[in-house]
Write an enzyme that holds these catalytic residues in place. Structure first.
Site, PDB file in Angstrom:
ATOM      1  N   LYS A 445       0.898  -1.310   0.039  1.00 25.97           N
ATOM      2  CA  LYS A 445       0.079  -0.116  -0.014  1.00 25.97           C
ATOM      3  C   LYS A 445       0.697   1.217  -0.197  1.00 25.97           C
ATOM      4  O   LYS A 445       1.498   1.613   0.883  1.00 25.97           O
ATOM      5  CB  LYS A 445      -0.818  -0.016   1.380  1.00 25.97           C
ATOM      6  CG  LYS A 445      -2.137   0.730   1.187  1.00 25.97           C
ATOM      7  CD  LYS A 445      -3.202  -0.106   0.974  1.00 25.97           C
ATOM      8  CE  LYS A 445      -4.658   0.720   0.331  1.00 25.97           C
ATOM      9  NZ  LYS A 445      -5.571   1.340   1.085  1.00 25.97           N
ATOM     10  N   TRP A 450      -2.488   0.682  -4.228  1.00 23.57           N
ATOM     11  CA  TRP A 450      -1.866  -0.696  -4.026  1.00 23.57           C
ATOM     12  C   TRP A 450      -0.901  -0.920  -5.249  1.00 23.57           C
ATOM     13  O   TRP A 450      -1.226  -0.669  -6.513  1.00 23.57           O
ATOM     14  CB  TRP A 450      -3.020  -1.587  -4.193  1.00 23.57           C
ATOM     15  CG  TRP A 450      -4.010  -1.644  -3.097  1.00 23.57           C
ATOM     16  CD1 TRP A 450      -4.375  -0.707  -2.272  1.00 23.57           C
ATOM     17  CD2 TRP A 450      -4.709  -2.540  -2.375  1.00 23.57           C
ATOM     18  NE1 TRP A 450      -5.206  -0.634  -1.342  1.00 23.57           N
ATOM     19  CE2 TRP A 450      -5.463  -2.186  -1.230  1.00 23.57           C
ATOM     20  CE3 TRP A 450      -4.550  -4.013  -2.350  1.00 23.57           C
ATOM     21  CZ2 TRP A 450      -6.015  -3.003  -0.480  1.00 23.57           C
ATOM     22  CZ3 TRP A 450      -5.424  -4.816  -1.720  1.00 23.57           C
ATOM     23  CH2 TRP A 450      -5.898  -4.571  -0.669  1.00 23.57           C
TER      24      TRP A 450
HETATM   25  P1  AMP Z   1      -9.336   0.209  -0.741  1.00 20.04           P
HETATM   26  O1  AMP Z   1     -10.247  -0.867  -1.416  1.00 20.04           O
HETATM   27  O2  AMP Z   1      -8.535   0.565  -1.913  1.00 20.04           O
HETATM   28  O3  AMP Z   1      -9.999   1.233  -0.432  1.00 20.04           O
HETATM   29  O4  AMP Z   1      -8.701  -0.563   0.087  1.00 20.04           O
HETATM   30  C1  AMP Z   1      -9.252  -1.366   1.395  1.00 20.04           C
HETATM   31  C2  AMP Z   1      -7.724  -1.783   2.180  1.00 20.04           C
HETATM   32  O5  AMP Z   1      -7.186  -0.638   2.691  1.00 20.04           O
HETATM   33  C3  AMP Z   1      -8.615  -2.476   3.408  1.00 20.04           C
HETATM   34  O6  AMP Z   1      -9.021  -3.950   3.330  1.00 20.04           O
HETATM   35  C4  AMP Z   1      -7.374  -2.585   4.438  1.00 20.04           C
HETATM   36  O7  AMP Z   1      -6.386  -3.383   3.949  1.00 20.04           O
HETATM   37  C5  AMP Z   1      -6.722  -1.140   4.067  1.00 20.04           C
HETATM   38  N1  AMP Z   1      -7.150  -0.253   5.233  1.00 20.04           N
HETATM   39  C6  AMP Z   1      -7.950   0.857   4.939  1.00 20.04           C
HETATM   40  N2  AMP Z   1      -7.972   1.673   6.098  1.00 20.04           N
HETATM   41  C7  AMP Z   1      -7.331   1.042   6.914  1.00 20.04           C
HETATM   42  C8  AMP Z   1      -6.611   1.368   8.340  1.00 20.04           C
HETATM   43  N3  AMP Z   1      -7.466   2.449   8.914  1.00 20.04           N
HETATM   44  N4  AMP Z   1      -5.807   0.869   8.599  1.00 20.04           N
HETATM   45  C9  AMP Z   1      -5.224  -0.139   8.239  1.00 20.04           C
HETATM   46  N5  AMP Z   1      -5.589  -0.696   6.796  1.00 20.04           N
HETATM   47  C10 AMP Z   1      -6.599  -0.045   6.217  1.00 20.04           C
END
Ligand code: AMP
Length: 552
Positions: A445, A450
């Site tokens: 990330k 990603w």
């Molecule tokens: P996206 O669909 O691109 O928004 O990514 C979602 C992913 O981001 C989640 O499944 C987590 O792995 C990560 N993520 C989102 N918010 C957090 C957070 N506050 N702490 C850690 N990981 C997070």
């Protein structure tokens, strides 16, 4: 017995009408980079939204649930598109302008977008892609940018302002089924192709109400929210919809996302709230340390997208900006949890800080459970770590299958009984606070976006001198995480890292921002008992300083 309540569908058009009438004087302020920012009232946006819908229907022939895509920064025209497209019954498809061009093309073709509304400043990205975008017939250009880039394009090109000029300022919005598609957003394809998440009018409406709750963002029409989180990333976390319910004013940074302009926006426009991923806040912090500014207006900051580092939270606390940590996904609209500590903990105490660092509490409409490695349910004891599964009215139950095809429900994403498997591993405390401890997948990330480790590995292993390669995420001060490439060279090979890096870009088609800076040669990739790359070992070796890493 049926209830005696009215059955009024929860529609985006209702949010729009409410906002533009009841909160007609609230504003969307768009940063232009020079001079005064552009200001547009909610009433004006309501009128222009109707004009845009007329133009899309009457001039471009958008009908039924056709997809209209946006390739835009955060600005008032994008807000107009947010409301016009779903309100008229079409489907808003926000395109992530940071995706590699081939993935973007795949997504446009898969969604069958017929129209793209694009910012002029993004034409250098869009123009070379157009020959590969089969279903696209119209491009509508908004804002500054070189139109000549579209000369000779096989699509019809329109000027946004010309298109809407003179159109009626009201629209007879259709009474749709609230469960129909309003908007779609693709996840970045970390394994296989990207997956389309389709939000309904109902899911967006309910999610907006949750965003507005005091226990979530809880803003009012006295607030000005700096919306840094892109409108192409999970509907800017639902902020533009939520603000039209409550009259919260919005400050939109357009393409000026660098720390300097953000600091200037805060100093001159005085937002009270802002939402962004940790990387943006890290950058802003460095900027404020280097060139102090009056940022005293900004008292609330929502951070999510990746874990908020404790030092960042502390640093912002010192500046008088209270950080509120939240977790979510494209599949969860995105609000899944938000870290507002319970009332009984003492303000300013270590206990309170520990609560604030968690990913947060589940709102009433999000049900959660933890599943252990053997499929067993784990208790909410704050210790048992398992994969988080969720369900609720704004949680995806399937992915878009493509035109005419059924939605897909891959086994690794949905449980047999329909819960979303998040791929995130963590614990839940007895009072419902989620703490993420790991990621089920090894995706990297970087700055809220990603990077697929597998994609990098595959591209590296295509090099004739590379025997094996494993890529892992390593912590990075600026970007949160960056890829570390660990490479096993074939016997006798002497290829240099710079050559491998160029190979990834030139032959592997890897986007520039995804290219690893950190490299190391290893003898062999550690493997698990079933022969898979054991990335835990590599991460541990890196953390212990056991790898000889070169930075290029
Ligand atoms: P996206 O669909 O691109 O928004 O990514 C979602 C992913 O981001 C989640 O499944 C987590 O792995 C990560 N993520 C989102 N918010 C957090 C957070 N506050 N702490 C850690 N990981 C997070």
């Amino acid at each position: 017995m049926l209830s005696t309540m009215q059955d009024v569908p929860l529609l985006i058009s209702r949010i729009l009408t409410h906002g533009s009438v009841i909160h007609g004087t609230s504003q969307v302020i768009t940063w232009t980079g020079e001079g005064e920012p552009e200001r547009r009232s909610y009433a004006e946006i309501g009128a222009r939204t109707a004009q845009l819908a007329h133009a899309l229907r009457e001039d471009l022939g958008v009908d039924g649930d056709e997809r209209v895509a946006t390739l835009m920064w955060n600005n008032s025209e994008h807000v107009e598109a947010y409301f016009a497209i779903p309100s008229m019954g079409a489907v808003l498809h926000t395109l992530n302008l940071r995706l590699p061009p081939e993935q973007l093309a795949w997504i446009v073709n898969h969604a069958a977008d017929r129209v793209i509304i694009a910012n002029g400043s993004l034409l250098p990205l869009l123009a070379p892609l157009l020959p590969h975008l089969k279903p696209v017939e119209h491009v509508v250009v908004a804002g500054p940018g070189d139109r000549s880039l579209l000369a000779g394009a096989s699509v019809q090109v329109h000027e946004y302002e010309d298109l809407i000029a003179g159109k009626p300022t009201t629209y007879d919005w259709p009474e749709l089924d609230e469960r129909t598609a309003a908007a779609m957003c693709y996840t970045s394809g970390t394994t296989g192709d990207p997956k389309g998440v389709v939000y309904s009018h109902r899911s967006i409406y309910l999610h907006s109400m949750q965003i507005n709750m005091a226990q979530s963002m809880g803003l009012t029409d006295e607030d000005l929210s700096l919306v840094v989180v892109p409108q192409f990333h999970v509907n800017a976390w639902g902020v533009p919809h939520a603000t039209f319910m409550t009259g919260v004013n919005m400050l939109m940074p357009d393409r000026f996302l660098q720390p300097g302009p953000l600091a200037e926006m805060i100093e001159t426009q005085k937002p009270t709230h802002a939402a962004a991923v940790p990387t943006i806040w890290q950058g802003l912090l460095a900027e404020l340390n280097a060139r102090p500014r009056d940022v005293s207006s900004l008292t609330q900051v929502t951070i999510g997208g990746s874990a908020c580092p404790p030092a960042l939270m502390q640093a912002f606390d010192k500046l008088g900006m209270r950080v509120c940590h939240a977790w979510g996904m494209t599949e969860t609209s995105p609000l899944g949890t938000i870290a507002r500590p319970p009332a009984h903990v003492e303000a300013g105490s270590d206990v309170e800080f520990a609560y604030r660092l968690t990913q947060g509490r589940f709102p009433a409409s999000v049900e959660a459970r933890l599943t252990g490695p053997g499929g067993e349910r784990l208790p909410w004891d704050g210790e048992s770590a398992g994969e988080l599964e969720v369900r609720g009215p704004w949680i995806a139950g399937a992915y878009y299958g493509g035109q005419g095809a059924e939605p897909t429900r891959p086994d690794d994403k949905f449980s047999e009984d329909g819960w979303l498997k998040t791929g995130d591993v963590g614990t839940i405390s007895p009072d419902g606070f989620l703490t993420l401890t790991d990621r089920a997948k090894d995706v990297i990330k970087s700055g809220g976006e990603w990077i697929s480790s597998v994609e990098l590995e595959n591209a590296l292993m295509a090099h004739p001198d590379v025997a094996e390669a494993a890529v892992v995420a390593v912590p990075d001060e600026k970007w949160g995480e960056r890829p570390l490439a660990t490479v096993v060279l074939k016997e006798g090979a002497t290829t240099e890292f710079a050559a491998l890096r160029s190979f990834l870009a030139d032959e592997g088609g890897i986007a520039k921002w995804q290219l690893p800076e950190r490299w190391t040669i290893i003898e062999s990739v550690p493997k698990t008992s079933v022969g898979k790359f054991d990335k835990k070992v590599l991460r541990r070796q890196y953390a212990e300083g056991a790898l000889d890493v070169t930075q290029i």
